[in-house]
Design a protein around this motif. Structure first.
Motif, PDB file in Angstrom:
ATOM      1  N   ILE A  23       0.739  -1.285   0.002  1.00  0.00           N
ATOM      2  CA  ILE A  23       0.114   0.025  -0.132  1.00  0.00           C
ATOM      3  C   ILE A  23       0.914   1.340  -0.015  1.00  0.00           C
ATOM      4  O   ILE A  23       0.371   2.148  -0.829  1.00  0.00           O
ATOM      5  N   LEU A  24       1.848   1.180   0.815  1.00  0.00           N
ATOM      6  CA  LEU A  24       2.821   2.349   0.906  1.00  0.00           C
ATOM      7  C   LEU A  24       3.351   2.718  -0.552  1.00  0.00           C
ATOM      8  O   LEU A  24       3.622   3.940  -0.955  1.00  0.00           O
ATOM      9  N   ARG A  25       3.951   1.459  -1.318  1.00  0.00           N
ATOM     10  CA  ARG A  25       4.168   1.570  -2.524  1.00  0.00           C
ATOM     11  C   ARG A  25       3.390   2.303  -3.658  1.00  0.00           C
ATOM     12  O   ARG A  25       3.742   3.114  -4.206  1.00  0.00           O
ATOM     13  N   MET A  26       2.166   1.732  -3.703  1.00  0.00           N
ATOM     14  CA  MET A  26       1.310   2.289  -4.398  1.00  0.00           C
ATOM     15  C   MET A  26       1.003   3.704  -4.221  1.00  0.00           C
ATOM     16  O   MET A  26       0.858   4.418  -5.142  1.00  0.00           O
ATOM     17  N   ALA A  27       0.615   4.050  -2.949  1.00  0.00           N
ATOM     18  CA  ALA A  27       0.447   5.452  -2.506  1.00  0.00           C
ATOM     19  C   ALA A  27       1.479   6.404  -3.130  1.00  0.00           C
ATOM     20  O   ALA A  27       1.320   7.391  -3.540  1.00  0.00           O
ATOM     21  N   ALA A  28       2.909   5.922  -2.801  1.00  0.00           N
ATOM     22  CA  ALA A  28       3.912   6.816  -3.348  1.00  0.00           C
ATOM     23  C   ALA A  28       3.962   7.144  -4.819  1.00  0.00           C
ATOM     24  O   ALA A  28       4.083   8.155  -5.170  1.00  0.00           O
ATOM     25  N   CYS A  29       3.383   6.055  -5.536  1.00  0.00           N
ATOM     26  CA  CYS A  29       3.516   6.045  -7.043  1.00  0.00           C
ATOM     27  C   CYS A  29       2.440   6.813  -7.232  1.00  0.00           C
ATOM     28  O   CYS A  29       2.540   7.502  -8.535  1.00  0.00           O
ATOM     29  N   ASP A  43       6.405  -4.736  13.698  1.00  0.00           N
ATOM     30  CA  ASP A  43       7.188  -3.799  14.119  1.00  0.00           C
ATOM     31  C   ASP A  43       7.219  -3.063  12.581  1.00  0.00           C
ATOM     32  O   ASP A  43       7.483  -3.555  11.501  1.00  0.00           O
ATOM     33  N   MET A  44       7.186  -1.789  12.607  1.00  0.00           N
ATOM     34  CA  MET A  44       7.230  -0.847  11.517  1.00  0.00           C
ATOM     35  C   MET A  44       8.555  -1.125  10.510  1.00  0.00           C
ATOM     36  O   MET A  44       8.681  -0.530   9.516  1.00  0.00           O
ATOM     37  N   SER A  45       9.584  -1.497  11.278  1.00  0.00           N
ATOM     38  CA  SER A  45      10.737  -1.534  10.903  1.00  0.00           C
ATOM     39  C   SER A  45      11.079  -3.048  10.172  1.00  0.00           C
ATOM     40  O   SER A  45      12.101  -3.664   9.628  1.00  0.00           O
ATOM     41  N   ASP A  46       9.880  -3.891  10.197  1.00  0.00           N
ATOM     42  CA  ASP A  46       9.782  -5.349   9.703  1.00  0.00           C
ATOM     43  C   ASP A  46      10.373  -5.455   8.417  1.00  0.00           C
ATOM     44  O   ASP A  46      10.094  -4.843   7.546  1.00  0.00           O
ATOM     45  N   ARG A  47      11.174  -6.561   7.962  1.00  0.00           N
ATOM     46  CA  ARG A  47      11.721  -6.937   6.860  1.00  0.00           C
ATOM     47  C   ARG A  47      10.619  -6.881   5.630  1.00  0.00           C
ATOM     48  O   ARG A  47      10.780  -6.782   4.475  1.00  0.00           O
ATOM     49  N   ALA A  48       9.584  -7.685   5.970  1.00  0.00           N
ATOM     50  CA  ALA A  48       8.736  -7.731   5.079  1.00  0.00           C
ATOM     51  C   ALA A  48       7.871  -6.606   4.476  1.00  0.00           C
ATOM     52  O   ALA A  48       7.581  -6.463   3.618  1.00  0.00           O
ATOM     53  N   LEU A  49       7.850  -5.507   5.469  1.00  0.00           N
ATOM     54  CA  LEU A  49       7.414  -4.251   5.004  1.00  0.00           C
ATOM     55  C   LEU A  49       8.332  -3.754   4.156  1.00  0.00           C
ATOM     56  O   LEU A  49       8.078  -2.993   3.110  1.00  0.00           O
ATOM     57  N   LYS A  50       9.606  -3.596   4.439  1.00  0.00           N
ATOM     58  CA  LYS A  50      10.503  -3.036   3.644  1.00  0.00           C
ATOM     59  C   LYS A  50      10.754  -3.808   2.267  1.00  0.00           C
ATOM     60  O   LYS A  50      11.006  -3.321   1.172  1.00  0.00           O
ATOM     61  N   ARG A  51      10.530  -5.151   2.198  1.00  0.00           N
ATOM     62  CA  ARG A  51      10.630  -5.902   0.955  1.00  0.00           C
ATOM     63  C   ARG A  51       9.346  -5.376   0.085  1.00  0.00           C
ATOM     64  O   ARG A  51       9.529  -5.533  -1.277  1.00  0.00           O
ATOM     65  N   ALA A  52       8.015  -5.547   0.688  1.00  0.00           N
ATOM     66  CA  ALA A  52       7.093  -4.984   0.077  1.00  0.00           C
ATOM     67  C   ALA A  52       7.256  -3.630  -0.713  1.00  0.00           C
ATOM     68  O   ALA A  52       6.737  -3.239  -1.902  1.00  0.00           O
ATOM     69  N   GLY A  53       7.557  -2.822   0.083  1.00  0.00           N
ATOM     70  CA  GLY A  53       7.521  -1.478  -0.257  1.00  0.00           C
ATOM     71  C   GLY A  53       8.735  -1.056  -0.854  1.00  0.00           C
ATOM     72  O   GLY A  53       8.652   0.101  -1.587  1.00  0.00           O
ATOM     73  N   MET A  54       9.894  -2.081  -1.182  1.00  0.00           N
ATOM     74  CA  MET A  54      11.145  -1.669  -1.659  1.00  0.00           C
ATOM     75  C   MET A  54      11.566  -0.157  -1.417  1.00  0.00           C
ATOM     76  O   MET A  54      11.411   0.185  -0.421  1.00  0.00           O
ATOM     77  N   ASP A  55      12.196   0.396  -2.575  1.00  0.00           N
ATOM     78  CA  ASP A  55      12.935   1.639  -2.238  1.00  0.00           C
ATOM     79  C   ASP A  55      11.566   2.764  -2.061  1.00  0.00           C
ATOM     80  O   ASP A  55      12.057   4.022  -2.175  1.00  0.00           O
ATOM     81  N   TYR A  56      10.531   2.548  -2.533  1.00  0.00           N
ATOM     82  CA  TYR A  56       9.450   3.312  -2.395  1.00  0.00           C
ATOM     83  C   TYR A  56       9.089   3.943  -0.800  1.00  0.00           C
ATOM     84  O   TYR A  56       8.420   5.047  -0.744  1.00  0.00           O
ATOM     85  N   LEU A  57       9.385   3.198   0.078  1.00  0.00           N
ATOM     86  CA  LEU A  57       9.487   3.664   1.417  1.00  0.00           C
ATOM     87  C   LEU A  57      10.013   4.947   1.763  1.00  0.00           C
ATOM     88  O   LEU A  57       9.365   5.719   2.279  1.00  0.00           O
ATOM     89  N   GLU A  58      11.017   5.133   0.983  1.00  0.00           N
ATOM     90  CA  GLU A  58      11.728   6.412   1.315  1.00  0.00           C
ATOM     91  C   GLU A  58      11.103   7.632   0.619  1.00  0.00           C
ATOM     92  O   GLU A  58      11.245   8.730   1.248  1.00  0.00           O
ATOM     93  N   ILE A  59      10.254   7.270  -0.264  1.00  0.00           N
ATOM     94  CA  ILE A  59       9.364   8.426  -0.706  1.00  0.00           C
ATOM     95  C   ILE A  59       7.883   8.555  -0.397  1.00  0.00           C
ATOM     96  O   ILE A  59       7.125   9.511  -0.732  1.00  0.00           O
TER      97      ILE A  59
END
Length: 159
Positions: A23-29, A43-59
Motif C-alpha cells: 500500500i505504501l508503494r502504491m500510494a507513493a506512486c 514492527d514498522m521496521s519489519d523486513r517484510a514491510l521493507k521488501r514489499a515497499g522496496m525503495d518506495y518507502l523512502e518517498i
C-alpha cells in the motif's frame, strides 16, 4: 500524467507488513499520503514491510498516529471526511462521490474496525463481491478504492 492528490489512505491497526508495504508503494506512486493508526500488528521496521515497499518507502508520505483518538482528533481538526470501507456497508464504492480531502479508511485484515470507529465514519462503502466470497486482500481493496478516487478526481478536474 501523474495527479497530485490530497486524498489520504488510513490503515487501522494493520496486521500484515507485506500488505502495508504494498500500500505504501502504491500510494507513493500515486502521490497519496498514508496514515497508520497504531498499534500495528508488526514492527514498522519489519523486513517484510521493507521488501514489499522496496525503495518506495523512502518517498512515501507516511504519518503514524499513536491511537485512534489521536488520529480522529487530527482528522477532525483538519476538516477531513472519513470514508470507511467495510463489508458491513451497503453503498458500493463506485456509486460514491469522493471529495478531494477524503481519508479512505481500511480496517485490520483480521478484524476490520471496532464499532466506535465504524460509527465515527462520515461515509461507509463496500466493494461488491459474490455472495459466497468473504473478503478481498487489503492491498487489493485499497488499490481499487484509490483508483476510483483518483479516476473521479481526474474527471472532476477535466482531465
Amino acid at each position: 500524467m501523474i495527479l497530485h492528490q490530497t486524498y489520504r489512505i488510513a490503515l487501522y491497526q494493520p496486521d500484515i507488513p507485506g500488505n502495508t508495504g504494498t500500500i505504501l508503494r502504491m500510494a507513493a506512486c500515486l502521490g497519496l499520503a498514508v496514515d497508520i493508526v497504531e498499534p500495528a500488528g508488526f514492527d514498522m521496521s519489519d523486513r517484510a514491510l521493507k521488501r514489499a515497499g522496496m525503495d518506495y518507502l523512502e518517498i512515501a508520505a507516511l504519518t503514524r498516529h499513536r491511537s485512534w483518538e489521536d488520529f480522529d482528533t487530527w482528522r477532525r481538526d483538519e476538516g477531513r471526511r472519513l470514508v470507511l470501507f467495510s463489508t458491513r456497508s451497503a453503498l458500493p464504492y463506485c456509486d460514491f462521490s469522493f471529495g478531494a480531502r477524503d481519508i479512505l479508511l481500511f480496517g485490520r485484515e483480521s478484524a476490520g474496525v471496532p464499532d466506535h470507529v465504524h460509527e465515527a465514519a462520515d461515509a461507509r462503502l463496500v466493494i461488491p463481491m459474490k455472495a459466497d466470497a468473504r473478503s478481498l486482500n487489503l492491498a487489493v481493496s485499497v488499490a481499487m478504492a484509490a483508483g476510483e478516487a483518483v479516476r473521479q478526481a481526474g474527471r472532476n478536474a477535466g482531465l
